[in-house]
Design an enzyme around this catalytic site. Structure first.
Site, PDB file in Angstrom:
ATOM      1  N   ARG A  39      33.612  14.884  35.429  1.00 15.32           N
ATOM      2  CA  ARG A  39      34.332  13.672  35.827  1.00 15.32           C
ATOM      3  C   ARG A  39      33.749  12.429  35.161  1.00 15.32           C
ATOM      4  NH1 ARG A  39      35.492  15.064  42.195  1.00 15.32           N
ATOM      5  NH2 ARG A  39      37.588  15.854  41.870  1.00 15.32           N
ATOM      6  N   LYS A 204      39.112  24.174  51.286  1.00 13.88           N
ATOM      7  CA  LYS A 204      39.787  23.157  52.111  1.00 13.88           C
ATOM      8  C   LYS A 204      41.116  23.708  52.597  1.00 13.88           C
ATOM      9  CE  LYS A 204      37.798  19.435  49.383  1.00 13.88           C
ATOM     10  NZ  LYS A 204      38.158  18.578  48.244  1.00 13.88           N
ATOM     11  N   GLY A 360      38.088  19.731  41.703  1.00 12.76           N
ATOM     12  CA  GLY A 360      36.737  19.468  41.218  1.00 12.76           C
ATOM     13  C   GLY A 360      35.923  20.747  41.094  1.00 12.76           C
ATOM     14  N   GLY A 384      42.995  17.266  45.391  1.00 11.81           N
ATOM     15  CA  GLY A 384      43.995  16.800  46.351  1.00 11.81           C
ATOM     16  C   GLY A 384      45.113  16.030  45.667  1.00 11.81           C
TER      17      GLY A 384
HETATM   18  P1  ADP Z   1      38.605  22.480  44.543  1.00 13.97           P
HETATM   19  O1  ADP Z   1      37.503  21.455  44.512  1.00 13.97           O
HETATM   20  O2  ADP Z   1      38.716  23.219  43.250  1.00 13.97           O
HETATM   21  O3  ADP Z   1      39.902  21.910  45.023  1.00 13.97           O
HETATM   22  P2  ADP Z   1      37.745  23.388  47.133  1.00 13.97           P
HETATM   23  O4  ADP Z   1      36.924  22.174  47.277  1.00 13.97           O
HETATM   24  O5  ADP Z   1      38.890  23.560  48.055  1.00 13.97           O
HETATM   25  O6  ADP Z   1      38.213  23.598  45.625  1.00 13.97           O
HETATM   26  O7  ADP Z   1      36.854  24.680  47.382  1.00 13.97           O
HETATM   27  C1  ADP Z   1      35.734  24.987  46.582  1.00 13.97           C
HETATM   28  C2  ADP Z   1      34.743  25.764  47.389  1.00 13.97           C
HETATM   29  O8  ADP Z   1      35.375  26.867  48.011  1.00 13.97           O
HETATM   30  C3  ADP Z   1      33.631  26.354  46.562  1.00 13.97           C
HETATM   31  O9  ADP Z   1      32.445  25.651  46.853  1.00 13.97           O
HETATM   32  C4  ADP Z   1      33.564  27.823  47.007  1.00 13.97           C
HETATM   33  O10 ADP Z   1      32.241  28.244  47.268  1.00 13.97           O
HETATM   34  C5  ADP Z   1      34.367  27.798  48.294  1.00 13.97           C
HETATM   35  N1  ADP Z   1      34.966  29.090  48.653  1.00 13.97           N
HETATM   36  C6  ADP Z   1      35.759  29.874  47.902  1.00 13.97           C
HETATM   37  N2  ADP Z   1      36.056  31.013  48.554  1.00 13.97           N
HETATM   38  C7  ADP Z   1      35.441  30.951  49.749  1.00 13.97           C
HETATM   39  C8  ADP Z   1      35.330  31.834  50.874  1.00 13.97           C
HETATM   40  N3  ADP Z   1      35.941  33.015  50.871  1.00 13.97           N
HETATM   41  N4  ADP Z   1      34.603  31.425  51.922  1.00 13.97           N
HETATM   42  C9  ADP Z   1      33.983  30.239  51.914  1.00 13.97           C
HETATM   43  N5  ADP Z   1      34.032  29.360  50.894  1.00 13.97           N
HETATM   44  C10 ADP Z   1      34.748  29.712  49.828  1.00 13.97           C
HETATM   45 MG    MG Z   2      36.244  20.644  46.044  1.00 11.37          MG
END
Ligand code: ADP
Ligand code: MG
Length: 403
Positions: A39, A204, A360, A384
């Site tokens: 970023r 999330k 992210g 988001g």
């Molecule tokens: P992004 O930032 O790409 O939108 P999120 O913030 O929603 O993604 O989620 C990222 C996190 O999700 C990572 O830190 C990962 O460790 C966690 N994650 C993925 N699968 C699982 C799971 N089955 N249980 C708990 N955490 C998870």
């Molecule tokens: Mg995230």
């Protein structure tokens, strides 16, 4: 004026002016070291362009989720120094956002110089839901600039002081990063080439369930992994042990599954899951086991999609002409739970069409797993925000620039 004109022209010239730039510098940190600077790198073109044009650039940004007051671990200081390295020029740092340090730092800027102000979220006004409270903070921010450039794509879906209210108070322009992001993401909403495949994961869960509603009418295939998959498996009546679960969303998810059947959208869920008895921490060697998705032991939690699912997801992705992926398939930060994410990322690099990564952590995963960023059509800096664009929502931080 269009986005093809220089930012300086769009703002009626910036030489000698104080240009407030809202950037997204919300990077993952391990202590004070940045584990992924994507970023920060993405913020450089706008800042460099404005500084090269003689602007006195004042960068506003947030880090993490402090509760409206200073918290040392969320200081932007290490990020400011990384920005300086990437820009190849000195970057001043103010230890507050609208206090005496900010005033004197901004007053000390010469044409072409850059300063970063401390985390905007150290001020309760930044994220307040009360328009007056937010407005009062935006008034203070606006005093530090003569014009405003909105370039924090990761926050344009937020009605926050440094994103929204400040744009009401100063002449403004859309930054390079935001313009690029919107161009690419609109290609996904306006007549995407088919098959259109969307892959969702991450942690999330409730944030992301909303986008599914909308995608059910748009995507051809919807692949679900990561933390949200357990709400789906539970909705189908399966044991999910100690996995992430949103109990209050079970009925909603059942509704999605029914509607998908009716609208002909294929929802693909994993058939096998990598589980462990504890969430990975540094202190304990992970003990991953692969189990069928409908036979998860009650004392375990799901931490990745299994190898059979990874293969099936990769095949489904490769069938797409347009693929959007948001959210890691598992806890990829731990190598034992990174293979599902790796398989998905690999398949995105192989499609014959437009591949877009949003989020992210997803973007960080791509780099951490050693993929070449150029192998993807576009890597979005906003999770988001990119989802809300896909949902067709109006983003406050974009709408305000069009006024
Ligand atoms: P992004 O930032 O790409 O939108 P999120 O913030 O929603 O993604 O989620 C990222 C996190 O999700 C990572 O830190 C990962 O460790 C966690 N994650 C993925 N699968 C699982 C799971 N089955 N249980 C708990 N955490 C998870
Ligand atoms: Mg995230």
């Amino acid at each position: 004026m269009t986005e093809h004109d220089s930012l300086s022209d769009q703002l009626g010239g910036v030489r000698g002016k104080r240009v407030l730039v809202r950037s997204d510098l919300n990077v993952p940190l391990d202590g004070t070291s940045i584990t992924d600077d994507g970023r920060v790198r993405a913020s450089v073109p706008t800042i460099a362009e404005l500084a090269d044009a003689g602007g006195r650039v004042v960068v506003l940004a947030h880090l993490g989720r402090p509760k409206g007051e200073p918290e040392e671990r969320y200081s932007l200081r290490p990020v400011a120094s990384r920005l300086g390295e990437l820009l190849g020029r000195e970057v001043a740092f103010a230890t507050d956002t609208v206090g005496p340090s900010a005033s004197s730092t901004v007053a000390g800027l010469q044409d072409g110089e850059v300063a970063v102000l401390e985390n905007v979220r150290f001020n309760a006004g930044e994220t307040s839901k009360d328009d007056d409270v937010r407005g009062a903070f935006a008034d203070q921010l606006a005093q530090l600039g003569d014009c405003f450039v909105s370039d924090g794509f990761g926050v344009v879906h937020r009605k926050q002081a440094s994103v929204y209210d400040v744009a009401l108070r100063l002449p403004h322009a859309m930054g390079r990063l935001v313009a690029t992001e919107i161009d690419v993401l609109r290609k996904l909403t306006v007549d995407p080439q088919r098959p259109y495949v969307v892959v969702l994961g991450g942690s999330k869960v409730s944030d992301k369930l909303g986008v599914i509603d909308n995608l059910l009418g748009k995507a051809d295939r919807l692949l679900i992994g990561g933390g949200m998959v357990f709400t789906f498996l539970a909705a189908q009546g399966h044991e999910v042990g100690k996995s992430l679960l949103e109990d209050d969303q079970l009925d909603t998810v059942r509704g999605y599954l029914e509607r998908a059947g009716q609208t002909g959208v294929e929802i693909v869920l994993p058939t096998d899951i990598v589980v462990d008895t504890e969430f990975p921490t540094g202190d304990r060697e992970p003990q991953p086991h692969v189990v069928p998705a409908d036979e998860m032991p009650a004392d375990s939690l799901g931490l990745d999609i299994g190898p059979e699912s990874a293969q099936a997801f990769a095949d489904a992705i490769r069938s797409g002409k347009t693929v959007f992926w948001n959210g890691p398939m598992g806890v990829f930060e731990t190598p034992a739970f990174a293979e599902g994410t790796r398989a998905v990322a690999q398949a995105l690099t192989e499609i014959d069409g437009l591949s877009v990564v949003g989020g992210g952590d997803s973007a960080a995963a791509v780099r951490q797993l050693g993929f070449d960023e150029d192998a993807f059509g576009h890597i979005s800096t906003g999770g988001g925000a990119s989802l809300e664009l896909l949902e067709g929502k109006e983003l406050p931080g974009i709408a305000v620039l069009e006024r």
